[in-house]
Write a protein that holds these residues in place. Sequence first.
Motif: not given
Lengths: 422, 314
Positions: B48, B51, B53-54, B80, B82, B84-89, B100, B144, B314
């Motif tokens: 992170r 990239m 991101i942090l 990238y 990650p 923890e993956r996520g897509l707009y459902k 993306f 993803q 965190v």
Amino acid sequence: MSETFVIFVRELNSRVRTRAFWIGTLLAPVLTVAIFALQLIGGGSQRTLVVVNEASVQIGSNFIEALTAAPRSERSNSYRAELRDGPWDPQRAGLDADVLAERIDGYVVIPRDVLAKSEITYRARSSAGPTLLRELEAAALRATQQARSAAAGIPEAQLQELLRGVKVRAARLTPAGERADSTGLALLLVYLSAFLSYTIIVGYGVSILRSVLEEKTSRIAEVLLSSVTAARLLAGKLLGAAGAALVQVGMWAAMVAAVLGALLLVVDDTTGLQRALNTVDFPAAVWLSLLTFVMLGFLLYGSLFAAIGAAVTTEQEAQSLQTIGILPTLIPLMMGLRILEEPSGTFATVLSLVPFTSPITMPMRMVATPVPLWQIALALLLLLAGSAAMTWAAGKIFRIGVLSVGRKATPAELWRWVRKTI
Amino acid sequence: MSHALLIEGLQKRYEEHIAVKDLSLAVPQGGIYGILGPNGAGKSTTLRVAMNILARDAGNVTILGTDPARDRRILARVGYLPEERGLYKKMSVRDVIVFFAQLKGLTRSRALQRADQWLERMGLGDWRTAKVENLSKGMQQKVQFITAVLHEPDLLILDEPTAGLDPVNQEVMRESILTARGEGRTVIFCTHNMDQAEQLCESVCIIARGEKVLDGRLSELKRQHSRDCYLVQFEHADEQLWQRLQGLSRWLTDLRRSDAGFEFAVPADVALGEVLQALTQLGAPLLKFERLQASLHQIFLRRVADRAQPVRHV
């Protein structure tokens, strides 16, 4: 293509390309008109009363005559009243029982000394309500005036002449000249402006909260932040929601214009309609100011709701904080009548200057009265500063909060996030 | 030669926890590089920070020769995925991929064209117009992955890319990673699955409790750690024998069962003759006793076991 623009397009599409958006856009004006129509056509009810008259026979019959006269407006009550001359005490228990058994709606007692004390009694199961009280008072006033004038030897015709009413023909003076004043239309416009401002600011602001929370809980945020900065992501989200709001308001404006245009074509005698439309006399600068207030208000609340979305982790947490966030916008709505009655009073002026209430209050005031330019400028300046500060703080909270999962951020943590780089 | 990723003296702190402590690593261009470590070791935080991101607390990061904190445009050359993956459902599969890709600078028409090609390649051609919420978890993971590679990045960072996938889809993912390497891209592969890392990676860096434990070319690391690893095979290997072997902890460490027999390491202060004598006294006929090349799994266990306490994130 800029990343902010890509986000903007997605946010706009995610709102506009839904069935709910189109249903809401089409139904909202219909429902608004229906609510106002119900207010206007909601007539009074039929009341069955007993009038116990301890005073002179003439007072009792005059009271009944005044009370049962044809209703003065569609909202007035109509009465079926039975007059009972004689003392109240012997009848009291029976009348109370009739009221409780709902055989009558209530009863009026005109006491023996009504001319001295100017007071009558009304007893019923439910509270009287302002219209009923006003009508009872008017009938009692009429009956006692007639009795007093008769005692003074004033003939009925002369009394009518003495009591003849005066009508106020109100006019608004504007830089463009004199305009007829229509209180009903002003009330309608004030509430419509408040409703529109509220819909855009709160409705779309809360939609940003939901969108941020979705990206946080479904872990989309990390993928997004690997391609775009938090500031650009937030900007894209705010612009997308604002775009959707403008599309909706634009469609409502088009619908209103189409309906008015059709009415002007169809109705033979358009003078009344045109006269009413003439009372709405706002130069382009006023419309532009209204739009600026609403958009800056949206920026302020949109940023606030984005920060809330980034700080919480569940829908329940969001719900409770969202309610607190919405509260300031409700003040001008609840105080609408007071603002309309005194649009230049201290209360309305203060509300229209405070950034959290000005986006709704100032449009209401501007519709109701010409607002001094310095007040508009000061309110805009304060709102601009407030929005900028809120967007800045929200950006900080958003960047850290949107990646933090597991538990809601405490106020101390939020403050630390605002102060820290990351 | 500039590195695909160069990290020097990286430090990242979350309030009272140090997530990454003075970490340095150099990922050469081309090939597959594994970042390995137990859960909570600081792998994902490192990625992170890399990239951007942090933000980092200290240290330097360059991707393909550029610090992403100074010039974010370099991230358009990075894919990238990650942990923890996520897509707009509610979006369609193709729309979410195109979205993306556009964020990475592709035009819509180009993104659409490549999205269709990749969906066919990953066996999702029939699902292009379906909503993401209607896809299985494995399918969503493949979508993803497509979002990470569609813009043809020079550097591909994959955080636990096969976690949660069935064996068939793991193989599809493995093939895709190997293809990316074949096309000259650098792949950084973050995992705690040692067998998979051993199959795919040319170089590795093992991290534990936010610190680097060791790094280098995998072949060299295995050579360095092989001198004390052995395989023993008995005529009858039953449960009783396994228990008796476990009782020889004075001579055998990192003991584990394998398809070929039993694998173990010999401590430095123990003579090989002593080990052989102990094994012959177990009472089971000995068929084979040979020196082994250490597996990545053994190296990992040996070097990380005492540092595997996770660090809270965190």
